[in-house]
Structures are given as structure tokens and as C-alpha cells.
Write an enzyme that holds these catalytic residues in place. Structure first.
Site, PDB file in Angstrom:
ATOM      1  CD  GLN A   1      -2.868  -1.133   2.362  1.00  0.00           C
ATOM      2  OE1 GLN A   1      -2.594  -1.860   3.311  1.00  0.00           O
ATOM      3  NE2 GLN A   1      -3.926  -0.352   2.364  1.00  0.00           N
TER       4      GLN A   1
ATOM      5  CG  HIS B   1      -0.711  -6.168   5.303  1.00  0.00           C
ATOM      6  ND1 HIS B   1      -0.626  -5.553   6.533  1.00  0.00           N
ATOM      7  CD2 HIS B   1      -1.898  -5.751   4.778  1.00  0.00           C
ATOM      8  CE1 HIS B   1      -1.686  -4.798   6.734  1.00  0.00           C
ATOM      9  NE2 HIS B   1      -2.480  -4.916   5.678  1.00  0.00           N
TER      10      HIS B   1
ATOM     11  CG  ASN C   1      -3.085  -7.593   8.023  1.00  0.00           C
ATOM     12  OD1 ASN C   1      -2.945  -6.999   9.080  1.00  0.00           O
ATOM     13  ND2 ASN C   1      -4.007  -7.240   7.128  1.00  0.00           N
ATOM     14  CD  GLU C   2      -7.715  -6.929   8.478  1.00  0.00           C
ATOM     15  OE1 GLU C   2      -8.017  -5.962   9.206  1.00  0.00           O
ATOM     16  OE2 GLU C   2      -8.051  -7.012   7.264  1.00  0.00           O
TER      17      GLU C   2
END
Length: 406
Positions: free
Chosen positions: A19, A113, A156-157
Site C-alpha cells: 500500500q 499483508h 494479517n487478518e
């Protein structure tokens, strides 16, 4: 009474490599962004160019008085082709860790991620039989290369595909899906956000455990955990059973698995309201953010309390933030959210840190650059950074060392 955060409470901000770094050309996400037609409204391109500006951004973290910075190590850069490990990239991330340590900032690393190498997607991603082994190999090489890390977040998540893949699949047109699969050279489910329940609950949890064990073997005492996407779950009258079923499906299996970890990363942005007919949505009369989520800073404290009521694993709020262009609202959101976390701590929740998402305005996946979470604005024409007034509020909160009246 007056409460202070623990002496080693991690007070920080977070980003993710794809990102913010820019030009992550060997990742599966880059391939999907450039499919035609694409699931993404725009490609990530240079993003915030953090790959070349990391030191500048860490100086901002230090100037904000924050003691920790969470960022991710991009697997697609470290191992762009199966078996080819880039020492130059590992050296880059070592310098990133050193830049943090030099300024007294605790580096918190995320290993996966959402993005991964294209070669791994072609092999099936999380569904590949040897995915846990491959991920453990990546975890081990990062652990060996980077000294001085404060915490490691493995995936991540990890629960997000179980929670949201049906939504992502529903919004993908047949043309977009076909283009994506041509670009990936694999079914769309090879991209993490579209992965199936079986791959996540099977290989995903196995990969987390394998990576955790590999890290512990190399760096005994280094805390390891995964992060989870957890909304506050509430119910209108008659919807309580549906709310409870959502908690058991989307969160409980992962929180049960986290009992063996050193911490669980809590990533909360909003609340979901279950209705008597089984549907979910915003509470009646709720104000929505630009993402369509309920604007509810109280959600993160409520989630911490709920977790503490059933699980004993220490928590770190690894993501929480406000999305929108109203920076005054962002400042108020942070104040209310942190107060809620402290209240949860006074009620027994074992919370060890709070990371605001995000340090920078960045690439918000399929929604591109239109959604803004950052404490710091980024001009995409010249990559200049502008610290927002909300960051000054966050700075003042850090300087007060977390005191709260209750």
C-alpha cells in the site's frame, strides 16, 4: 481513578508494504491491478514510494512521539521467483529496522499483508499443499536477517477471507474474474482476499503455526501472533442468535488458535448490526464513513472487552482508524477510540499496544487512492508528506503517556 498505560505499551502507527512502497511488480496484487478489466479502480503504481523514503517516514513517526511502527516485509520482493532470495531486499529491510531502532522506535513486522509472490499464486496460494512450509521458510529467513524486532505479526487478518470473500466474489463481474485469472495464471481464489474457507481454516492456520514455530526456533523470546479483522458485533431485538453465530464462525476459531500465541492483533474499524431476519448492516440512524462503515470509534474498546471475556491471550490493537476527508473528525475518532481501549483495560482486557491505521494516506486495495486513513497526507505528484492536525492530537496523547480519568 487515574490509569496509566503499561510501561512497555506500544504506541504507534501502521502501514503495509504494497500500500505504500510502490512498484511491487512481482506480487499477485500487481498482476490483478493491471488485468483488463480490473477488479481494482486504479493500479498502485509508485504508491507513497516508501521503499525509497522509509527513513523520511520513520522520522515523522519519531517526530510524532510514537514508540513503535508496524510495517510489512514484502515476500514478493524477498523471493521474486521460487528459490531466488534477494539479499539486497533483505538488506533493505534490515536498514528499515535499524532506522527505527536508531530513533528509539520499536519495529513491528508483518510477514504477509494480503500480497504474495506471483509464483506462489500460480501454485494455488493458500490452497497449495506446501503453503505452510513455504511460509515458514519465508518467516525463518526474515527472522534470521532482521535483528531488533519488537513483535512479529505472521498473517494479517487471516480470518478476513472467511468474513468477506463472499462479498468480494459477488462484486466481481464475469469479465473481471476471467481477466484476473488470466493475469494470475490461477483461479481467483489464489489471491488471499478471495481464498476459500477450507484454505484459510486449514493451510492458513497451519501456515501461521509453522511460521510461529520457525521464528521461535531462531529468535526465542520474540513475541509472535497473527492479526484478525474483528468488528464489534451487536444485535437488534431478535437478532442476538445471528450475532452470536457470526462471532462463532468468523472469529472464534482464530481466537481459539491464538491461545498458543504471544498476542493477538485486534483490527477493528466499525460495528455490524445483526437483525432478526438474519441480515446485517449499519445500526439505524448510524453515520457512515466514506467506506460505508458505521462511524463508531467505540467499537475497538467493545471488541477488546468481548475478547477478554472469553480468551486470555494478550492483545495489541494493531489497526484502528478513521477513513474520510474530515480530519477534525479523525482527531475526535482517535480520542474516543483510545479512551475506549483504556476503559476496556480497566475492566480487565490485557491490551499491550495501540497502532493507528494508517501513518500515510495510501493505496486502499480495490478502492485505490480515494479512501484516506492517514495521519499524514501524501501528494502523489511529488510524494511530499503533510502532517495533518489529527497527528498533532495523536502526538499530544502520546506525550501524556496514556493517562485517563475514569
Amino acid at each position: 481513578m487515574t490509569m496509566r498505560l503499561p510501561d512497555r505499551f506500544l504506541w504507534g502507527a501502521a502501514t503495509a508494504a504494497h500500500q505504500v512502497e510502490g512498484n511491487n511488480v512481482n506480487s499477485d496484487c500487481w498482476a490483478l491491478e493491471h488485468a483488463a478489466p480490473s477488479l481494482f479502480v486504479e493500479p498502485s503504481g509508485d504508491a507513497a514510494d516508501q521503499y525509497h523514503r522509509f527513513d523520511q517516514d520513520v522520522r515523522i513517526v519519531a517526530d510524532l512521539g510514537l514508540g513503535a511502527y508496524r510495517f510489512s516485509v514484502e515476500w514478493a520482493r524477498v523471493e521474486p521467483e521460487r528459490g531466488h532470495v534477494s539479499q539486497a531486499v533483505l538488506d533493505h529491510y534490515r536498514r528499515c529496522v535499524e532506522a527505527c531502532l536508531t530513533r528509539g522506535i520499536a519495529p513491528v513486522i508483518t510477514l504477509h499483508h494480503f500480497t504474495q509472490p506471483r509464483w506462489l499464486a500460480r501454485a494455488g496460494g493458500f490452497a497449495a499443499a506446501d503453503f505452510p512450509q513455504r511460509f515458514a521458510e519465508q518467516a525463518a529467513r526474515v527472522a534470521r536477517a532482521l535483528d531488533g524486532i519488537a513483535l512479529v505479526c505472521t498473517i494479517n487478518e487471516l480470518n478476513l477471507p472467511v468474513l468477506a470473500a463472499p462479498y468480494f466474489n459477488a462484486r466481481a463481474s464475469e469479465e473481471q474474474r476471467a481477466a484476473a485469472e488470466r493475469a494470475l495464471g490461477a483461479p481467483l481464489s489464489a489471491f488471499f482476499l478471495f481464498a476459500g474457507d477450507e484454505a484459510i481454516l486449514g493451510n492458513g492456520l497451519a501456515a501461521h503455526r509453522a511460521a510461529r514455530d520457525a521464528i521461535r526456533a531462531i529468535r526465542p523470546g520474540l513475541p509472535v501472533g497473527m492479526t484478525l479483522a474483528i468488528s464489534e458485533e451487536d444485535a437488534e431485538p431478535g437478532g442476538e442468535a445471528h450475532r452470536d453465530a457470526r462471532r462463532e464462525r468468523f472469529y472464534a476459531p482464530f481466537l481459539d488458535a491464538a491461545r498458543e500465541d504471544d498476542f493477538v492483533g485486534v483490527q477493528t474499524y466499525s460495528r455490524m448490526m445483526s437483525r432478526a431476519d438474519g441480515s446485517v448492516g449499519l445500526a439505524g440512524g448510524a453515520v457512515a464513513t466514506t467506506m460505508g462503515w458505521e462511524d463508531r470509534p467505540e467499537a475497538v474498546g467493545a471488541v477488546c472487552e468481548w475478547i477478554a471475556s472469553r480468551w486470555r491471550t494478550p492483545m495489541v490493537v494493531t489497526e484502528n482508524g478513521y477513513v474520510g476527508d474530515d480530519d477534525g473528525r479523525r482527531a475526535r475518532f482517535i480520542e474516543t477510540a483510545v479512551a475506549g481501549v483504556k476503559q476496556a483495560m480497566m475492566r480487565g482486557a490485557d491490551v499491550r499496544g495501540y497502532f493507528y491505521w494508517s501513518l500515510l494516506d495510501n493505496f486502499e486495495w480495490m478502492l485505490g487512492y480515494r479512501q484516506r486513513f492517514g495521519l499524514v497526507g501524501v501528494d502523489r505528484k511529488d510524494q511530499s508528506r503533510t502532517v495533518k492536525p489529527s497527528a498533532d492530537i495523536f502526538r499530544a496523547m502520546a506525550e501524556r503517556a496514556g493517562q485517563v480519568e475514569a
